[in-house]
Design a protein around this motif. Structure first.
Motif, short mmCIF file in Angstrom:
data_model
loop_
_atom_site.label_atom_id
_atom_site.label_comp_id
_atom_site.label_asym_id
_atom_site.label_seq_id
_atom_site.Cartn_x
_atom_site.Cartn_y
_atom_site.Cartn_z
N TRP A 9 0.83 -1.21 0.00
CA TRP A 9 0.00 0.00 0.00
C TRP A 9 0.86 1.26 0.00
O TRP A 9 0.52 2.26 -0.63
N GLU A 44 -12.86 5.61 10.54
CA GLU A 44 -12.79 5.02 9.21
C GLU A 44 -11.59 4.09 9.12
O GLU A 44 -10.47 4.45 9.51
N VAL A 68 -2.88 2.09 6.82
CA VAL A 68 -1.58 1.46 7.05
C VAL A 68 -0.46 2.17 6.30
O VAL A 68 0.71 2.00 6.62
N ARG A 94 -1.89 3.15 11.15
CA ARG A 94 -2.04 1.97 11.99
C ARG A 94 -2.30 0.76 11.10
O ARG A 94 -3.04 0.85 10.14
N PHE A 113 -14.07 -0.16 0.60
CA PHE A 113 -13.10 -1.05 -0.06
C PHE A 113 -11.91 -1.36 0.86
O PHE A 113 -10.76 -1.37 0.43
N TYR A 115 -9.87 -3.82 2.38
CA TYR A 115 -9.50 -5.23 2.28
C TYR A 115 -8.14 -5.39 2.94
O TYR A 115 -7.15 -4.83 2.48
N ALA A 116 -8.12 -6.12 4.03
CA ALA A 116 -6.88 -6.35 4.77
C ALA A 116 -6.88 -7.80 5.24
O ALA A 116 -7.95 -8.41 5.36
C1 LIG Z 1 -8.75 -0.24 -1.89
S1 LIG Z 1 -8.03 0.96 -0.81
C2 LIG Z 1 -9.44 1.96 -0.42
C3 LIG Z 1 -9.08 3.35 0.01
C4 LIG Z 1 -10.25 4.30 0.23
N1 LIG Z 1 -11.13 3.86 1.28
C5 LIG Z 1 -10.99 4.52 -1.05
O1 LIG Z 1 -12.17 4.16 -1.12
O2 LIG Z 1 -10.42 5.07 -2.00
C6 LIG Z 1 -7.78 0.03 0.70
C7 LIG Z 1 -7.13 0.87 1.79
O3 LIG Z 1 -6.97 0.07 2.97
C8 LIG Z 1 -5.68 0.34 3.51
N2 LIG Z 1 -5.27 -0.84 4.28
C9 LIG Z 1 -4.98 -2.07 3.80
N3 LIG Z 1 -4.61 -2.90 4.78
C10 LIG Z 1 -4.68 -2.18 5.93
C11 LIG Z 1 -4.40 -2.47 7.30
N4 LIG Z 1 -3.98 -3.68 7.67
N5 LIG Z 1 -4.61 -1.50 8.22
C12 LIG Z 1 -5.04 -0.27 7.84
N6 LIG Z 1 -5.29 0.07 6.56
C13 LIG Z 1 -5.10 -0.86 5.62
C14 LIG Z 1 -4.82 0.60 2.30
O4 LIG Z 1 -3.64 1.32 2.59
C15 LIG Z 1 -5.76 1.37 1.41
O5 LIG Z 1 -5.70 2.76 1.66
#
Ligand SMILES: C[S@@+](CC[C@H](N)C(=O)[O-])C[C@H]1O[C@@H](n2cnc3c(N)ncnc32)[C@H](O)[C@@H]1O
Length: 206
Positions: A9, A44, A68, A94, A113, A115-116
């Motif tokens: 990411w 969020e 993250v 975080r 969206f 996904y983690a």
């Molecule tokens: C597909 S993007 C969606 C971003 C935003 N919500 C949007 O709609 O444009 C997924 C987001 O989740 C964050 N993410 C993924 N794994 C994560 C984790 N373990 N903890 C926190 N954020 C995470 C990514 O960095 C990314 O910004």
């Protein structure tokens, strides 16, 4: 959709136009506006460039925006300052998969969206921070956009399947399980119809 790690990411955001993703997802806007009007404290998950968080803060909410990727977090903070919203948007880096979530309590927990790895258990932990009467809103992909970096060949989970996987228990009820098709804009300015999956749950009042 599988979850990627922090390094993925971070690289993703370093190469992404900083302006992309700073407008809210219209499906999230419509869902919150219709079902949970008002203002309060929100969390969020996976805030990205902060489009949803910035919109909600402009509506009067105080938003803790977790991501993250440090690059994304820094950009949210900068956009909040530019829009005069820095007192209502707290952007924090975080890893929600491995680190504690902000304690709350929150009136609303949401994410577009997100996904983690292990995301259902992350959403369950986040749901514990929601006050009775508050809400959890998830907007997922119901289709793969042409610009997706992770298009799936199988069917996307239905809203009911997403809600069932959450397994929030009897203290929650579903307010809305639905899909919605909208015209979306990709990082290169491309336009295409996409389908969003909406799961809106409310914690029953105590
Ligand atoms: C597909 S993007 C969606 C971003 C935003 N919500 C949007 O709609 O444009 C997924 C987001 O989740 C964050 N993410 C993924 N794994 C994560 C984790 N373990 N903890 C926190 N954020 C995470 C990514 O960095 C990314 O910004």
């Amino acid at each position: 959709m599988v979850g990627y790690d922090a390094e993925f990411w971070e690289q993703h955001y370093r190469t992404l136009d900083p302006a992309w993703g700073t407008s809210p997802n219209q499906t999230m806007v419509d869902t919150i506006s219709a079902l949970f009007p008002g203002a309060g404290a929100a969390l969020e998950l996976g805030a990205g460039h902060g489009g949803d968080a910035l919109w909600l803060a402009a509506e009067g909410w105080t938003v803790t925006a977790v991501d993250v990727a440090q690059t994304a977090v820094d950009r949210i903070a900068r956009h909040a300052t530019e829009r005069g919203l820095s007192d209502r948007v707290h952007a924090i880096r975080r890893d929600a998969a491995t680190q504690p979530l902000p304690a709350g309590p929150f009136d609303l927990v949401f994410g577009s969206f997100f996904y983690a790895p292990g995301r259902d258990s992350i959403w369950r932990r986040a749901a514990e921070t929601v006050e009775p009467g508050g809400a959890l809103i998830i907007v997922d992909h119901g289709s793969s956009a042409p610009w997706s970096w992770n298009p799936v060949s199988h069917a996307h989970p239905t809203p009911q399947q997403v809600a069932d996987a959450l397994d929030l228990g009897s203290a929650w009820h579903a307010e809305l399980l639905d899909t919605r098709t909208r015209l979306a804009t990709g990082p290169g300015g491309q336009r295409a119809e996409v389908t969003d999956t909406i799961v809106a749950m409310r914690r029953k009042a105590a």
